[in-house]
Motif scaffolding. Sequence first.
Motif, PDB file in Angstrom:
ATOM      1  N   GLU A   9       0.823  -1.304  -0.077  1.00 34.46           N
ATOM      2  CA  GLU A   9      -0.045   0.231  -0.099  1.00 34.46           C
ATOM      3  C   GLU A   9       0.853   1.265  -0.056  1.00 34.46           C
ATOM      4  OE1 GLU A   9      -2.596   0.215   3.255  1.00 34.46           O
ATOM      5  OE2 GLU A   9      -3.971   1.692   2.374  1.00 34.46           O
ATOM      6  N   MET A  10       0.568   2.295  -0.837  1.00 32.51           N
ATOM      7  CA  MET A  10       1.111   3.451  -0.833  1.00 32.51           C
ATOM      8  C   MET A  10       0.412   4.644  -0.988  1.00 32.51           C
ATOM      9  SD  MET A  10       3.195   3.098  -4.516  1.00 32.51           S
ATOM     10  CE  MET A  10       2.163   3.221  -5.802  1.00 32.51           C
ATOM     11  N   ASP A  11       0.928   5.633  -0.669  1.00 32.10           N
ATOM     12  CA  ASP A  11       0.110   7.191  -0.505  1.00 32.10           C
ATOM     13  C   ASP A  11      -0.501   7.232  -2.029  1.00 32.10           C
ATOM     14  OD1 ASP A  11      -0.044  10.383  -0.779  1.00 32.10           O
ATOM     15  OD2 ASP A  11      -0.305   9.346   1.229  1.00 32.10           O
ATOM     16  N   ASP A  12      -1.659   7.668  -2.251  1.00 28.59           N
ATOM     17  CA  ASP A  12      -2.265   7.887  -3.346  1.00 28.59           C
ATOM     18  C   ASP A  12      -1.488   9.021  -4.423  1.00 28.59           C
ATOM     19  OD1 ASP A  12      -4.301   6.258  -3.258  1.00 28.59           O
ATOM     20  OD2 ASP A  12      -5.793   7.599  -2.490  1.00 28.59           O
ATOM     21  N   SER A  13      -0.790   9.912  -3.758  1.00 27.01           N
ATOM     22  CA  SER A  13       0.076  10.911  -4.493  1.00 27.01           C
ATOM     23  C   SER A  13       1.547  10.698  -4.800  1.00 27.01           C
ATOM     24  CB  SER A  13      -0.041  12.319  -3.730  1.00 27.01           C
ATOM     25  OG  SER A  13       0.613  12.177  -2.756  1.00 27.01           O
ATOM     26  N   ALA A  14       1.827   9.593  -4.237  1.00 28.80           N
ATOM     27  CA  ALA A  14       3.064   9.018  -4.318  1.00 28.80           C
ATOM     28  C   ALA A  14       3.395   8.749  -5.756  1.00 28.80           C
ATOM     29  CB  ALA A  14       3.239   7.925  -3.680  1.00 28.80           C
ATOM     30  N   CYS A  17       6.855   3.915  -5.675  1.00 26.65           N
ATOM     31  CA  CYS A  17       6.461   3.002  -4.508  1.00 26.65           C
ATOM     32  C   CYS A  17       7.595   3.359  -3.431  1.00 26.65           C
ATOM     33  CB  CYS A  17       6.433   1.690  -5.054  1.00 26.65           C
ATOM     34  SG  CYS A  17       6.297   0.213  -3.844  1.00 26.65           S
TER      35      CYS A  17
END
Length: 145
Positions: A9-14, A17
């Motif tokens: 899982e990662m930040d939507d704005s990233a 990865c």
Amino acid sequence: MYCAKCGKEMDDSAKFCPSCGADASGETVSEQPAQPAQQPYREPAYVAPAEPGQSSGVGVGALICGIIGLVLCWVPIVGLILSIVAIVLGGKGKRTLPDGKRGMAVAGFILGIIGLVISIIVLIAWVVTIAILGSVASWALGSML
Ligand SMILES: [Zn+2]
């Protein structure tokens, strides 16, 4: 969102990865990766309640005598007697107890054997020590006279 490469899982704005460094633009999936199929529910195996009474008392007695015999094995006769009691009770328990309850009897039996061996060694050591002390004492007395 989740990384398309490693599934973390990662930040939507990233843009990349944080786990594997893969480019997040366009290569991401918005759904969590498929979980492994859930294990079918299984009934827990029925465990018979322990029956209190004389039958398991033999195992408990063997274990207690084995432990105390081992602790007191340096006391010549006490450790010897307790260890023999543990072996007798443990042996009886091994023959008479059902499979599930044999553990304590077997443990007591083994502790009893260990305690018996140590008790015999300690007994010999005591006899040897007393004999040496006796001969030293008589030699000392003899040289004084
Ligand atoms: Zn990744």
